[in-house]
Design an enzyme around this catalytic site. Structure first.
Site, PDB file in Angstrom:
ATOM      1  N   GLU A  98       0.903  -1.319  -0.088  1.00 25.59           N
ATOM      2  CA  GLU A  98      -0.007  -0.096  -0.345  1.00 25.59           C
ATOM      3  C   GLU A  98       1.184   1.360   0.119  1.00 25.59           C
ATOM      4  O   GLU A  98       1.698   1.290   0.759  1.00 25.59           O
ATOM      5  CB  GLU A  98      -0.196   0.386   1.266  1.00 25.59           C
ATOM      6  N   CYS A 133      -1.710   9.364   3.581  1.00 23.42           N
ATOM      7  CA  CYS A 133      -1.291   8.108   2.394  1.00 23.42           C
ATOM      8  C   CYS A 133      -2.461   8.391   1.940  1.00 23.42           C
ATOM      9  O   CYS A 133      -2.226   9.142   0.376  1.00 23.42           O
ATOM     10  CB  CYS A 133      -1.061   6.391   2.184  1.00 23.42           C
TER      11      CYS A 133
END
Lengths: 390, 516
Positions: B281, B315
């Site tokens: 990720e 993120c």
């Protein structure tokens, strides 16, 4: 040009550190003679602590080199260096002040981790400890310990890889010293020629010195250590704790982590307080009186270790010089012999600096850590023998 | 702590605030002994000591010391994880859930302590830190619930063609996973990957971020305590330790971090005789698209929260706005007004909305970005380091008037730094929104259903939000959103926090057995 032939006598930590440092210069043909097996003497009986918690700039510098050296082996050569940290306990405020000075000296040498812990902080770090009669400690979190046997064997492997020859079961039987300074050594494995001989024979250094006609006095001191079996895992790695006051004349308790359910403990002293032991015949197992003494000391210092029991004990030799400092460098009366002897109970942690120093002497450089005029300078043993000769 | 927090929470009770402050002070004092590794159920103190300094203080305030694993330590941790594989996968899903529920309970009891450590190491505000600690608990709960609710631990009874046979399709663990955690959610994301790997029947070697070693250690300590020895191991250290772990004998890697590192890992692990799974990720260049009919108050609020919360180091942080020219100036003014009210402070300040960025490298990246923005565009708010704050603080920064395709609108910065790009139609906005390599999260603000439909149909992003005032692109929560990055943002098309994550840690086995 043929290389200078160097024979190192003694296959312990000092001998192999010396052999490795020499072999890496590529200027020498290096052979190590070991009378029995690698690390048969003190090196494999050591508890292997490597630390820098000393009070003088010199003592710190030689140990800082040692710690960096073994750190490098841990990062690159698979040596297990357990950085469990090291605590030197203080019984009064004067000791704490000395510790503060040590911290400043260590910082000058790039060691920034050490700090003084007050009693309550030590008790937080080691919940099982009792410090009713201590005020605090000097704590070096980067310090550690290694297995002396594995370490010495790793040095031997590295020395071999660098070109050194290792002869085991090759006890020195006699030596002829020719007028040109070269030696012919008689060993159990035959005769060998050398331009230079390094005496790194640990507890046997005195005898080897006599055979080489390069006398040196060591007083081997028998010391014991013992395993402490924990009844339950502590959940943390026990630091090495040293409760010895240098110069006190009394041995102090030490202990350290060994594995998840075991500690090692013993009594340390950096003075020679006993008569010399014979390295061939001393009693290598533990004594009952020692176990009792340790049990008592542990009960008072680590009362929180409920249910712990004492396991087997063993004994080894501290190869002490008469002034308790290692003797490193050219023999004052016989420059074909280099001395790497007398490291007492500090041989493992000093072995890197001692090997480097011998190598620097032989390559003609001024030793960077412990040269002429330093506490290790071998020239100091001349005075006493000169006095005797007069 | 009875309050339930999440990343949209705006206030704390005084009691919780006070408890947090104590935990923060405690964590800043640090532990006396450096953080140790955990191998085969026991502590290991090998490796040189590295330090981590408080990003919210003047340089030099060490909050954490930790041992950096040597290659040998990594090797032993992997060996322990491999040795534990057989015993751990032999348990039923329900039995593994029982172990993890113990961790869930302990995480729940220690939330404030965990938040204090997170804040001390990252400088994040108390709301963010307590929210993360809450997420730690919910992550374990979410995955444990999924295992419990999955019939027969993901086994599927298949059709049978031969009456003498039974046909079953199973999901079985790969074996031992290396788990490499990031600094921005140093506790939650270590738990996310580790708990999922464990519940899927894998053993784990966890390598927390070197920028938050104690947060990861705390997570590792709790997880390891409640599973058999060797099932969860922890090694600490810098990137080369993660590298050594990736190159070791593990059966797969779960990674959260930058796209550069993640895609290198993927390519390297695919280069052997067979490709090991890499569940990665990675970052984003997450966009908020604002149409001409949008509720601009809601858009400005959602954008400001997502762009500047955690100093842009999520993120999913919003780092780009693409807006219709008709409302551009109005939107920019409204965002700028919010920036002016934002409180930039260390976490001991209860009013802090954003804290520092993580380190000096991030500050240097900010300074370069601000310079570029000044040269090629216009800085509407921020753009400098604040006066009077020691530590790695940078101002929340709003940039407009950059030419289309400018690097500041394409590359991830991981800073409180948002660009606004002006376009003349909604379709142009969607094209610009998709013009990066990333595809993690995206938001839209519009009152026209057609625009919203077009956005949902065309946007290349895994996590999308419509008209979300509490966060234009951020705020994903376990079991509520999935964190499934597309394109450069994710390697598997399935995301953490969501319903398909656990399955990524397992591989299919089709079993045809004779009827006995």
């Amino acid at each position: 040009m043929s290389k200078t032939r160097v024979i190192v006598i003694g296959g312990g930590a000092l001998g192999f550190s010396t052999a490795l440092h020499l072999a890496e210069t590529d200027e020498f043909e290096v052979t190590v003679l070991e009378s029995q097996h690698i690390a048969e003497g003190s090196s494999s009986r050591s508890i292997g602590i490597v630390e820098t918690q000393y009070m003088s700039s010199f003592d710190i510098a030689v140990r800082a080199f040692g710690l960096r050296f073994v750190g490098h082996l841990a990062e690159n050569e698979g040596l297990t260096l357990n950085r469990n940290g090291y605590l030197r306990l203080a019984s009064n405020d004067a000791a704490l002040e000395a510790f503060q000075r040590s911290i400043a000296l260590q910082r000058e040498q790039g060691i920034t981790g050490p700090r003084v812990l007050i009693r309550s902080e030590v008790e937080k770090l080691i919940p099982q400890i009792s410090l009713h009669d201590r005020v605090g400690a000097l704590y070096g979190p980067s310090d550690g310990y290694l297995d002396g046997h594995l370490y010495t064997n790793l040095l031997a492997d590295l020395a071999r890889r660098a070109g050194a020859t290792v002869l085991q079961q090759a006890a020195l039987l006699g030596a002829e010293h020719a007028a040109d300074g070269t030696y012919r050594l008689q060993t159990r494995r035959g005769k060998l020629a050398a331009d230079i001989v390094v005496n790194a024979a640990g507890g046997w250094a005195g005898r080897v010195g006599d055979l080489l006609d390069a006398p040196v006095e060591v007083k081997p001191q028998r010391h014991q250590a013992i395993t402490v079996a924990l009844s339950q895992s502590l959940g943390y790695v026990m630091p090495s704790v040293m409760d010895y006051v240098p110069g006190s004349g009394n041995p102090g308790l030490y202990f350290r982590h060994e594995n998840i359910d075991k500690l090692f403990a013993g009594l340390h002293i950096e003075e020679a307080v006993e008569s010399a032991a014979d390295p061939d015949t001393y009693f290598q197992s533990g004594d009952q009186w020692f176990a009792e003494q340790i049990a008592e000391a542990l009960a008072s210092r680590l009362p929180g270790l409920e249910g712990a029991g004492l396991g087997s004990g063993w004994a080894g030799i501290y190869p002490m010089s008469t002034d308790h400092q290692p003797i490193v460098g050219p023999h004052p009366e016989n420059p074909s012999v280099l001395l790497a002897v007398g490291a007492g109970g500090n041989g493992i942690q000093l072995s890197p600096a001692i090997g480097k120093t011998v190598s620097e002497y032989l390559t003609g450089r001024t030793p960077s850590l412990a040269g002429p005029g330093s506490p290790w300078d071998a020239a100091r043993i001349a005075r006493s023998s000169a006095t005797a000769a007069n | 702590m009875s309050e339930r927090l999440n990343y949209a929470s705006k206030a704390l009770t005084p009691d919780l605030s006070a408890a947090f402050e104590l935990a923060l002070a405690d964590a800043r004092d640090g532990d006396l002994a450096p953080v140790q590794h955990v191998i085969d159920g026991g502590p290991v103190a090998e490796g040189e000591i590295f330090t981590w300094e408080d990003p919210a203080a003047a340089p030099g305030r060490v909050v954490t010391e930790a041992h950096a694993a040597t290659p040998d330590v990594v090797g032993r941790a992997v060996a322990a994880a491999r040795a534990a594989r057989k015993g751990w996968r032999a348990l039923t899903g329900a039995e593994r859930v029982e172990h993890l529920r113990c961790s869930q309970r302990e995480f729940d009891e220690r939330k404030v302590e965990i938040a204090g450590v997170i804040s001390a190491e990252t400088g994040k505000s108390r709301l963010e830190a307590l929210g993360e600690a809450e997420e730690v608990v919910d992550l374990v709960k979410t995955y444990a619930d999924q295992v419990e609710q999955s019939p027969e631990s993901f086994a599927t009874r298949m059709n049978t063609a031969d009456p003498g046979e039974t046909n079953t399709d199973l999901l079985r663990p790969y074996g031992a996973f290396g788990v490499i955690g990031p600094f921005n959610f140093p506790a939650a994301l270590c738990v996310n990957m580790s708990a999922a790997a464990l519940l899927a029947g894998n053993t784990v070697v966890l390598k927390p971020s070197a920028k938050a070693p104690r947060s990861g250690a705390l997570i590792g300590e709790v997880l390891a305590k409640h599973v058999p020895a060797g099932v969860l191991n922890v090694v600490q250290g810098h990137a080369y330790v993660g590298q050594a772990l990736a190159e070791s004998d593990v059966d797969g890697i779960a990674f959260t971090g930058s796209a550069g590192v993640g895609w290198d890992l993927l390519r390297n692990l695919a280069a052997g005789p067979y490709a090991k799974p890499v569940l990665a990720e990675m970052g984003g260049k997450n966009v908020a698209v604002v149409g001409r009919t949008a509720d601009l108050e809601a858009a400005a609020e959602g954008i400001a929260r997502s762009a500047f919360g955690l100093s842009g180091q999520k993120c999913s942080a919003c780092s780009r706005v693409v807006v219709h020219s008709a409302v551009h100036d109005d939107l920019v003014d409204r965002i700028a007004a919010r920036v002016a009210e934002m409180s930039l402070a260390a976490p001991e300040d209860p009013g802090a909305f954003l804290g520092p960025v993580i380190d000096g490298v991030a500050v240097a990246r900010f300074e370069r970005a601000a310079e570029l923005a000044k040269k090629d565009g216009r800085i509407n708010a921020g753009g400098a380091r604040p006066q009077g704050l020691e530590g790695h603080f940078v101002q929340p920064t709003l940039v407009t008037d950059l030419p289309l395709g400018h690097e500041l609108t394409r590359e991830e910065l991981f800073l409180p730094f948002v660009t606004v790009t002006c376009v003349d139609s909604f379709q142009e906005a969607l094209d610009e929104a998709n013009a990066t390599n990333y595809g993690l999260s995206a938001g839209v603000f519009s009152r026209e259903q057609q625009e919203i439909d077009d956005f949902l149909d065309q946007i290349d992003a895994g996590v999308v939000y419509v008209n979300r005032r509490s966060g234009a692109t951020t705020g994903a929560w376990p079991g509520i959103q999935s964190f499934c990055g597309w394109k450069a943002s994710g390697s598997s098309g399935k995301g953490g926090l969501g319903p398909w994550y656990l399955q990524g840690f397992m591989r299919e086995q089709s079993r045809t057995l004779p009827v006995s």
